[in-house]
Motif scaffolding. Structure first.
Motif, PDB file in Angstrom:
ATOM      1  N   GLU A1086      -4.285  -2.391  -1.134  1.00  0.00           N
ATOM      2  CA  GLU A1086      -4.815  -1.476  -2.156  1.00  0.00           C
ATOM      3  C   GLU A1086      -3.708  -1.120  -3.138  1.00  0.00           C
ATOM      4  O   GLU A1086      -2.548  -0.949  -2.775  1.00  0.00           O
ATOM      5  CB  GLU A1086      -5.371  -0.213  -1.490  1.00  0.00           C
ATOM      6  CG  GLU A1086      -6.599  -0.478  -0.644  1.00  0.00           C
ATOM      7  CD  GLU A1086      -7.225   0.830  -0.131  1.00  0.00           C
ATOM      8  OE1 GLU A1086      -6.797   1.906  -0.604  1.00  0.00           O
ATOM      9  OE2 GLU A1086      -8.110   0.740   0.721  1.00  0.00           O
ATOM     10  N   GLN A1087      -4.094  -0.963  -4.406  1.00  0.00           N
ATOM     11  CA  GLN A1087      -3.132  -0.698  -5.465  1.00  0.00           C
ATOM     12  C   GLN A1087      -2.363   0.599  -5.227  1.00  0.00           C
ATOM     13  O   GLN A1087      -1.143   0.660  -5.402  1.00  0.00           O
ATOM     14  CB  GLN A1087      -3.873  -0.604  -6.815  1.00  0.00           C
ATOM     15  CG  GLN A1087      -2.967  -0.355  -7.996  1.00  0.00           C
ATOM     16  CD  GLN A1087      -2.063  -1.547  -8.271  1.00  0.00           C
ATOM     17  OE1 GLN A1087      -2.541  -2.655  -8.445  1.00  0.00           O
ATOM     18  NE2 GLN A1087      -0.753  -1.324  -8.304  1.00  0.00           N
ATOM     19  N   ALA A1088      -3.067   1.655  -4.800  1.00  0.00           N
ATOM     20  CA  ALA A1088      -2.409   2.955  -4.624  1.00  0.00           C
ATOM     21  C   ALA A1088      -1.319   2.875  -3.562  1.00  0.00           C
ATOM     22  O   ALA A1088      -0.224   3.433  -3.733  1.00  0.00           O
ATOM     23  CB  ALA A1088      -3.443   4.013  -4.238  1.00  0.00           C
ATOM     24  N   SER A1089      -1.600   2.176  -2.452  1.00  0.00           N
ATOM     25  CA  SER A1089      -0.607   2.036  -1.383  1.00  0.00           C
ATOM     26  C   SER A1089       0.615   1.274  -1.889  1.00  0.00           C
ATOM     27  O   SER A1089       1.763   1.617  -1.573  1.00  0.00           O
ATOM     28  CB  SER A1089      -1.214   1.307  -0.184  1.00  0.00           C
ATOM     29  OG  SER A1089      -2.334   1.999   0.302  1.00  0.00           O
ATOM     30  N   HIS A1090       0.367   0.242  -2.708  1.00  0.00           N
ATOM     31  CA  HIS A1090       1.468  -0.564  -3.236  1.00  0.00           C
ATOM     32  C   HIS A1090       2.324   0.273  -4.179  1.00  0.00           C
ATOM     33  O   HIS A1090       3.563   0.195  -4.161  1.00  0.00           O
ATOM     34  CB  HIS A1090       0.907  -1.794  -3.937  1.00  0.00           C
ATOM     35  CG  HIS A1090       1.815  -2.972  -3.858  1.00  0.00           C
ATOM     36  ND1 HIS A1090       1.432  -4.254  -4.184  1.00  0.00           N
ATOM     37  CD2 HIS A1090       3.124  -3.090  -3.494  1.00  0.00           C
ATOM     38  CE1 HIS A1090       2.444  -5.083  -4.022  1.00  0.00           C
ATOM     39  NE2 HIS A1090       3.484  -4.400  -3.601  1.00  0.00           N
ATOM     40  N   ASN A1091       1.678   1.073  -5.016  1.00  0.00           N
ATOM     41  CA  ASN A1091       2.407   1.957  -5.934  1.00  0.00           C
ATOM     42  C   ASN A1091       3.311   2.912  -5.162  1.00  0.00           C
ATOM     43  O   ASN A1091       4.468   3.120  -5.508  1.00  0.00           O
ATOM     44  CB  ASN A1091       1.431   2.773  -6.786  1.00  0.00           C
ATOM     45  CG  ASN A1091       0.715   1.904  -7.811  1.00  0.00           C
ATOM     46  OD1 ASN A1091       1.171   0.798  -8.122  1.00  0.00           O
ATOM     47  ND2 ASN A1091      -0.397   2.397  -8.329  1.00  0.00           N
ATOM     48  N   ASP A1092       2.730   3.525  -4.083  1.00  0.00           N
ATOM     49  CA  ASP A1092       3.502   4.495  -3.297  1.00  0.00           C
ATOM     50  C   ASP A1092       4.708   3.837  -2.649  1.00  0.00           C
ATOM     51  O   ASP A1092       5.809   4.411  -2.616  1.00  0.00           O
ATOM     52  CB  ASP A1092       2.610   5.126  -2.222  1.00  0.00           C
ATOM     53  CG  ASP A1092       1.538   6.016  -2.827  1.00  0.00           C
ATOM     54  OD1 ASP A1092       1.700   6.421  -3.994  1.00  0.00           O
ATOM     55  OD2 ASP A1092       0.534   6.294  -2.132  1.00  0.00           O
ATOM     56  N   LEU A1093       4.501   2.631  -2.109  1.00  0.00           N
ATOM     57  CA  LEU A1093       5.607   1.924  -1.457  1.00  0.00           C
ATOM     58  C   LEU A1093       6.728   1.656  -2.462  1.00  0.00           C
ATOM     59  O   LEU A1093       7.911   1.933  -2.199  1.00  0.00           O
ATOM     60  CB  LEU A1093       5.092   0.609  -0.856  1.00  0.00           C
ATOM     61  CG  LEU A1093       6.170  -0.319  -0.288  1.00  0.00           C
ATOM     62  CD1 LEU A1093       6.860   0.326   0.904  1.00  0.00           C
ATOM     63  CD2 LEU A1093       5.567  -1.667   0.105  1.00  0.00           C
ATOM     64  N   ALA A1094       6.384   1.128  -3.609  1.00  0.00           N
ATOM     65  CA  ALA A1094       7.398   0.799  -4.613  1.00  0.00           C
ATOM     66  C   ALA A1094       8.148   2.042  -5.071  1.00  0.00           C
ATOM     67  O   ALA A1094       9.377   2.037  -5.212  1.00  0.00           O
ATOM     68  CB  ALA A1094       6.730   0.101  -5.792  1.00  0.00           C
ATOM     69  N   LEU A1095       7.430   3.119  -5.303  1.00  0.00           N
ATOM     70  CA  LEU A1095       8.076   4.342  -5.784  1.00  0.00           C
ATOM     71  C   LEU A1095       8.994   4.947  -4.720  1.00  0.00           C
ATOM     72  O   LEU A1095      10.099   5.415  -5.025  1.00  0.00           O
ATOM     73  CB  LEU A1095       7.002   5.353  -6.205  1.00  0.00           C
ATOM     74  CG  LEU A1095       7.525   6.657  -6.811  1.00  0.00           C
ATOM     75  CD1 LEU A1095       8.407   6.381  -8.035  1.00  0.00           C
ATOM     76  CD2 LEU A1095       6.354   7.560  -7.212  1.00  0.00           C
ATOM     77  N   ASP A1096       8.523   4.953  -3.445  1.00  0.00           N
ATOM     78  CA  ASP A1096       9.360   5.530  -2.394  1.00  0.00           C
ATOM     79  C   ASP A1096      10.655   4.738  -2.220  1.00  0.00           C
ATOM     80  O   ASP A1096      11.734   5.319  -2.068  1.00  0.00           O
ATOM     81  CB  ASP A1096       8.575   5.558  -1.066  1.00  0.00           C
ATOM     82  CG  ASP A1096       7.595   6.716  -1.000  1.00  0.00           C
ATOM     83  OD1 ASP A1096       7.936   7.808  -1.492  1.00  0.00           O
ATOM     84  OD2 ASP A1096       6.484   6.539  -0.448  1.00  0.00           O
ATOM     85  N   VAL A1097      10.556   3.419  -2.234  1.00  0.00           N
ATOM     86  CA  VAL A1097      11.761   2.596  -2.088  1.00  0.00           C
ATOM     87  C   VAL A1097      12.659   2.749  -3.328  1.00  0.00           C
ATOM     88  O   VAL A1097      13.900   2.796  -3.231  1.00  0.00           O
ATOM     89  CB  VAL A1097      11.377   1.124  -1.845  1.00  0.00           C
ATOM     90  CG1 VAL A1097      12.627   0.243  -1.786  1.00  0.00           C
ATOM     91  CG2 VAL A1097      10.578   0.992  -0.555  1.00  0.00           C
ATOM     92  N   ALA A1098      12.063   2.867  -4.510  1.00  0.00           N
ATOM     93  CA  ALA A1098      12.831   3.057  -5.754  1.00  0.00           C
ATOM     94  C   ALA A1098      13.593   4.369  -5.714  1.00  0.00           C
ATOM     95  O   ALA A1098      14.761   4.440  -6.147  1.00  0.00           O
ATOM     96  CB  ALA A1098      11.893   3.016  -6.950  1.00  0.00           C
TER      97      ALA A1098
END
Length: 1366
Positions: A1086-1098
């Motif tokens: 899901e797009q929202a999960s992918h966004n959260d993962l990228a932002l948290d790692v960033a």
């Protein structure tokens, strides 16, 4: 005349209407006669071809002269006169006046005409054609005469011809003369000795001819009864014949006797059941004549065909003549019984006749008076037993005569066991005969038992009654005891003795609950309404109730009770049944005292309370045995304890509370509360010694479902001021409770709530804060206030302050209230010192804030919990789950040692505790394992070592349970999520110890055999085990967790927890493991999960620079760093591929997002919208250089820094303004990178002041510095004036360029020339100027770039500090 349904095919006309025309066609109804076949009137002359095959065979083979019959068949019928019905021909018989019927039967009055048997059918046919009925009658009478003369061996042709006629023309036999003739065949011919010669064929033929003639008639002639009685008293030639059964059964309808089935008739079985083919049915065998003629065989065949086994229809035949028949029968029987002969000389046939005529009440009365003598006579035993059975089955009127019959039956004394057993069978039939016979039997048996002429069989009869009617018989028995207690004389001692004897003799096979309920039924008879000793009656019934309850203790119950006391839990079914029965009887007794007793009498208060306490076994012990010293001294205490340690039913408890609330009943509120409290604790104590044992849980000792109980209990403690005191107008008194009763009520409700968590417990938890507080106290085993479940200090302080405020307000209200009371009575001024109510009352606000229990109450709660284990009961509840509620409220904020105690003492039943509780215990043990171990283990006591071993065993058991929930065959989604969630949430704790414990817990539950010390784990051979080898301490995460059977169910939850944990964790190795796991298993569908993962790692990469520098330090070439870098590149590579779109405007963020979102557009046409931190994080990753292993590094580089192409442009999402994609701090990182493409991109379009700033930074590679110096040379040639204005200390800058040249950097000569030409050399002040320039440059740089975010590393100089801390 006929009032029954007609058969489907008309056999012959009724007695009223003459027969009509025969049915059309050539139909002849032949064949064997049976009750199921209907018979149609058939003419004699029909074509032979229409005869049924069987009948043709029978006729042709049986008739010697078939020509006569064939001639008959061919001759056409001439007579058109319809035959007259039997009733019509015997009108004079049916209409005779009710004269006395002579026992003798006259001879036939018709002159017989004898014809040869072979021409009988022809003669009948001819006479019928001529309409000569007299000749038909004469010919038939002649045939009967021939039969009579040849009884021993009748002519075959003759009887077969008669059979044929009866089949097709039964009406021919329905005349008075023929009836008399046939009846004469049914009487014994004195001239022939049947015992020596002959058979019963003629009699059987006569019976069946008569049956054929009269089958359709409802009113039969009395002569049939006469011949029946004569044969019954005589040889019983045809009365007992199975071939005459239909005829006999129809005659017996005259007596309305319900005959016992054959299985019950002993005599019939014995006499007639010797052989199936016995053709004689007399009292002794009738051997056939020893004749070798073949005709004897034909006789047997004919007899069998004459009367088939199929029953014909049986219906009342003597309704109109019932009175005269009854008179005749009674006359005959009286004559027989009154003859001067010894009683033992009565014939057996007379007893059989009495058996058949027991439908008459006079017969029953006559028989029962002589029955005992007949039963004792060996010659008459069996027929007498049949008579007894018939008598009992027909005793169905319950009139005065039948009451007398029952009374006589009870007096019969029998000794032989066989006869006694039969007598008991008959008693059962007597009970079935009429519903009121049971009550009469019980009463008469008990009265006989108490009389001087006591029957020794009374108890056996009573046992039979109780077995037959287990519900009703005890109630009738109780009514008899009630009757005994209404006597003027005191019958209590006798009643107790009788009851004990009954229970003993009936082997305790009595329904005690029904008996006790019967004792408590209200009676409306005059003897009860006008009873003189009503109060005594109530007290004595109470005593009988308690006596009955103790009598329910059988040997098995006693044995089970003794075993239970020893701790042996076996054979508990009998004990449990007894306990439930006592509880039900006590419930009924409280109902009786509440509703029935007040209507019977005005019982004094003392006696009423005595009765209430007595039935509940809370009275003094001597009151239970003072009348007759029973139970004996050795059993007294044990019996009383067995009867008191029983469940408390909801209705019992509620009624006690209602009695206490009632003003009309003597029990006051305080006494009711005391009694209810005692009963509740007593019932709870029954289970307290085995609450966690499955065996003990089979008894509901305190089941309550009605929530109204809470209000009822609290109402008992309400304070009511005296009614005669008038309070001031407009003043509303506060709701107050008597303090001692108030806290006693809460403790009572606490016990009830613990035993009923789904109903009372849930209501208390949600709606009664004080009770909820007490529940939490017993669950946590902590009795302080505020309770330990209140986590934060602020809430605790608030609770303490609120309690002070409530107490102060309460004190003021009570003083004001007491002042009003005093003003209306004593006129005394009330103060705190002289107040009487202040110490006795408290506010009654059960749903208000929780109140602090007094110290004494806290001790009581502690003691209650210790003895009744209330906390364990509440913790065991999974629906609702109070324990989980507390655990989730406290979370990881504080330790929960009480939880460890709970698990430690759970006695193996770990499956009933929530997984969160087990996880907490595992963490608690793990924390204990981390404590330093004392060296003096040898000095440990045995007890300490045993406790340690026990704890280790419990830990292994616990771990096995958790691993089974995760890895076992019964693992389900819910429990897997619960176990992992408990540990994963703690990975993001702010406390290092909590995070370490959570990881240890996860390692234990996910690694099979985690507690087996000294064992090496088998190394897995999978390809993805390389990461686990790089990070051996995180095998549980990288290898074991993905192998879970239900891993897909916890992927999302695990990733979310780890994404939160990377912002809190401080251990680089742990973060390495988390990042590798996220790159491999994070759900990005899901797009929202992918966004959260990228932002948290960033955020980790950009904001936690210290961690990043530790992970990717240039001085540490750890292999795991390479793996983590590949993992990070993998995360962002997949993300950027997903986010880039070829069409402009397909945004994945709404326009309402914050300014941190940027819209990106590449020159190739792709677009993307993402968080600016994600962009910066990817650039930082690129500055680290490519990892040694294969990765998407260069793909990512080509996306952000395409070779020889412009960089993508960025726009703010909310304002659409162009955004600065690469701030100075990021360009500095790029310049420091070893990646040439990044350096070139960073140096493009730099302002002179930026060039001057970067050239002063430390940690820039030589190659990058050469490029910087070259750009400065270009700046000199392009705009030397602007550049010169930005240089604060040219001497320092010149020296800096020289140092870089010494490092090996090239270029910068033009720039150095500019610096050298404008400033003379001042070698002495170099150090001072250098320091000054450095400080001023820092100050200037901070002013110029105050809005930028710095990144500081261990190799950076101060000029790298370009970003203020966020």
């Amino acid at each position: 005349m006929m009032n029954r349904p007609k058969p489907t095919t008309i056999r012959r006309p009724s007695a009223v209407k003459p027969s009509g025309h025969p049915p059309p066609g050539n139909f002849i109804a032949l064949g064997s006669k049976s009750g199921g076949e209907s018979k149609a009137p058939a003419v004699l002359l029909k074509p032979a071809s229409t005869l049924p095959t069987d009948r043709k065979r029978e006729t042709s083979s049986s008739l010697p002269s078939s020509s006569g019959l064939s001639g008959l068949v061919k001759r056409p019928k001439i007579s058109s006169t319809p035959p007259v019905s039997a009733l019509g021909r015997l009108a004079d018989v049916a209409a005779v006046d009710k004269r006395a019927i002579s026992p003798s039967i006259k001879e036939p009055s018709v002159v017989p005409i004898e014809v040869p048997p072979a021409v009988l059918l022809d003669e009948i046919e001819n006479a019928e054609q001529d309409g000569n009925d007299d000749r038909i009658e004469g010919v038939l009478c002649g045939a009967v005469k021939q039969l009579k003369m040849n009884r021993a061996k009748p002519d075959i042709t003759l009887y077969l011809s008669l059979m044929f006629l009866a089949k097709i023309k039964p009406n021919l036999f329905a005349t008075e003369g023929i009836i008399e003739a046939l009846c004469s065949l049914l009487r014994r011919d004195a001239s022939i000795n049947f015992k020596a010669k002959g058979n019963s064929l003629v009699s059987v033929l006569a019976c069946n001819l008569l049956m054929a003639a009269y089958e359709e008639d409802e009113n039969w002639p009395e002569i049939f009864v006469k011949v029946y009685i004569e044969d019954s008293l005589g040889e019983r030639i045809w009365v007992d014949s199975s071939h005459c059964k239909n005829f006999v059964d129809n005659i017996q309808t005259a007596f309305s006797t319900k005959m016992p089935p054959k299985s019950m008739l002993l005599q019939l079985q014995t006499d007639t059941g010797r052989s199936g083919g016995d053709i004689s049915a007399g009292s002794s065998p009738h051997p056939s004549t020893p004749d070798e003629d073949d005709s004897q065989t034909e006789l047997l065949i004919a007899e069998e065909k004459l009367s088939p086994e199929d029953d014909g229809q049986v219906m009342p035949r003597y309704e109109e003549l019932s009175e005269s028949v009854e008179d005749y029968v009674l006359d005959v029987l009286k004559d027989q019984l009154n003859r001067r002969q010894p009683m033992d000389n009565v014939s057996r046939n007379l007893l059989r006749l009495l058996t058949a005529t027991c439908g008459y009440k006079e017969v029953r009365l006559m028989a029962v008076q002589r029955l005992e003598m007949w039963l004792q006579n060996p010659k008459l035993t069996r027929p007498a037993q049949d008579l007894l059975m018939s008598l009992c089955m027909n005793c169905n009127s319950h009139g005065a005569d039948d009451m007398e019959v029952i009374s006589n039956l009870i007096k019969i004394r029998l000794k032989p066991k066989v006869i006694l057993n039969h007598y008991m069978l008959c008693v059962r039939e007597l009970l079935n005969a009429h519903k009121d016979n049971l009550g009469t039997m019980v009463k008469l048996v008990i009265f006989n038992e108490l009389s001087n002429a006591r029957n020794p069989n009374n108890m056996q009869v009573l046992h039979t009654l109780l077995q037959h009617s287990p519900e009703q018989a005890p109630k009738f028995l109780a009514m008899v005891f009630q009757d005994l207690l209404t006597n003027k004389d005191d019958y209590l001692r006798a009643s107790r003795a009788l009851l004990r004897e009954i229970i003993k003799q009936t082997k305790h096979e009595i329904n005690f609950q029904s008996f006790c309920l019967g004792l408590m039924q209200e009676r409306k008879e005059a003897t009860y309404v006008d009873m003189e000793f009503k109060e005594r009656f109530v007290i004595q019934v109470t005593d009988l109730l308690t006596c009955s309850m103790m009598l329910g203790i059988t040997a098995q119950v006693k044995e089970a009770g003794v075993a239970w006391d020893k701790g042996e839990k076996k054979n508990l079914d009998g004990l449990r049944s007894f306990q439930n029965n006592i509880a039900a009887i006590q419930r009924d007794a409280v109902w009786w005292l509440h509703t029935v007793v007040p209507t019977i009498a005005k019982v004094p208060s003392k006696d009423y309370i005595h009765c209430l306490h007595k039935v509940l076994f809370t009275e003094q012990p001597e009151t239970y045995y003072k009348w007759d010293n029973w139970p004996p001294e050795s059993d007294r205490n044990f019996f009383l304890r067995l009867c008191s340690e029983v469940p408390l039913l909801e209705d019992t408890l509620m009624r006690i509370l209602v009695i206490g609330l009632s003003r009309d009943l003597p029990l006051g509120p305080a006494d009711a509360m005391e009694l209810a409290d005692h009963l509740v604790k007593r019932a709870a104590g029954v289970q307290s010694d085995g609450t966690t044992s499955a065996t003990a849980m089979d008894l509901d000792v305190l089941r309550v479902e009605r929530i109204q109980l809470i209000d009822a209990v609290l109402n008992l403690c309400t304070y009511h001021h005296p009614e005669n005191i008038q309070l001031p107008a407009g003043y509303t008194p506060p709701n107050l409770a008597i303090a001692t009763l108030y806290w006693k009520a809460w403790l009572l409700l606490l016990v009830v709530a613990a035993f009923n968590p789904q109903q009372i417990g849930l209501a208390a938890w949600d709606g009664y804060p004080t009770l909820k507080m007490l529940m939490e106290m017993v669950m946590t085993n902590n009795y302080s206030y505020p309770p330990c479940t209140v986590a934060d200090e602020e809430t605790k302080t608030e609770m303490i302050n609120r309690e002070l405020q409530v107490s102060q307000k309460e004190k003021q209200e009570i003083l004001a209230f007491e002042s009003h009371l005093a003003a209306a009575s004593t006129k005394q001024t009330i103060t705190e010192s002289n107040s009487l109510l202040l110490s006795q009352l408290t506010s009654l606000d059960p749903q208000g804030p929780p109140r602090k229990p007094p110290p004494a109450v806290q001790e009581q709660v502690k003691s209650l919990n210790h003895s009744l284990r209330l906390g364990h009961l509440l913790c065991r509840s999974r629906n609702p789950d109070f324990l989980l509620n507390i655990i989730q409220r406290q979370a990881s904020s504080q330790s929960m040692p009480w939880l460890a105690d709970l698990v430690q003492s759970s006695e193996g039943s770990l499956d009933v505790l929530p997984v969160q509780c087990l996880c907490e215990f595992l963490l608690h043990d793990a924390a204990d394992d981390n404590l330093p171990i004392e060296d003096d283990e040898e000095g440990e006591s045995k007890e300490q070592r045993a406790k340690k071993r026990q704890r280790q065993q419990k830990q292994r058991q616990l771990l096995g349970r958790l691993q089974d929930l995760l890895l076992g065959p019964k693992a389900d989604e819910q429990t897997t999520c619960e176990v992992l969630d408990y540990f994963l949430r703690r990975l993001s704790s702010s406390q290092v110890a909590s995070r370490v414990l959570a990881m240890k817990g996860l390692s234990l539950v996910l690694t099979e055999g985690g507690l087996k010390d000294g064992e090496e784990r088998d190394q897995p051979m999978e390809e993805d085990s390389r990461d686990a080898e790089l990070l051996p301490g995180y095998q549980w995460l990288l290898q074991d967790l993905p192998k879970l059977p239900l891993f897909d169910s916890v992927r999302g939850m695990t990733s979310t927890a780890l994404q939160q944990a990377i912002h809190m964790e401080t251990d680089p190795q742990t973060i390495n493991a988390y990042l590798i796991y996220l790159s491999q298993h994070a759900p990005v569908e899901e797009q929202a999960s992918h966004n959260d993962l990228a932002l948290d790692v960033a955020r980790l990469i950009v904001e936690r620079s210290t961690i990043m520098n530790s992970l990717f330090s240039k001085y540490s070439c750890r292999p795991e760093s390479d793996a983590v870098l590949s993992a990070l590149i993998s995360i962002f590579s997949s993300y950027i591929r997903r986010m880039r779109k070829t069409k402009e405007g397909e945004d994945l963020y709404s326009w309402s997002e914050s300014q941190d979102q940027v819209f990106l557009r590449w020159t190739t046409g792709e677009t993307a919208t993402m968080h600016i931190l994600v962009v910066h994080a990817m650039v930082i990753l690129l500055t680290l250089g490519p990892p040694k292993e294969e990765s998407d590094f260069f793909n990512l580089l080509d996306i952000w820094f395409p070779d020889k192409k412009p960089l993508p442009t960025a726009f703010l999402v909310d304002t659409s303004e162009e955004a600065l994609l690469l701030p100075d701090w990021l360009k500095l990182r790029m310049i420091r990178s070893e990646v040439a493409r990044l350096v070139d991109a960073a140096l493009q379009d730099l302002e002179p002041q930026q060039l001057l700033l970067f050239v002063q930074s430390f940690g820039i590679p030589v190659s990058s510095m050469s490029k910087l110096l070259q750009y400065l040379d270009q700046a000199v040639s392009h705009d030397s004036q602007t550049l010169e204005q930005n240089i604060m200390d040219k001497n320092y800058m010149a020296h800096l360029v020289e140092v870089q040249h010494e490092r090996g950097a090239t270029g910068g000569h033009t720039f150095h020339g500019l610096l050298s030409s404008s400033l003379p050399p001042r070698r002495d002040s170099t150090e001072v100027n250098r320091a000054k320039v450095t400080v001023e440059t820092l100050s200037c740089s901070l002013k110029m770039r105050a809005n930028q975010i710095p990144v500081i590393g261990p190799e950076d100089d101060l000029t790298g500090n370009l970003r203020p801390r966020g």
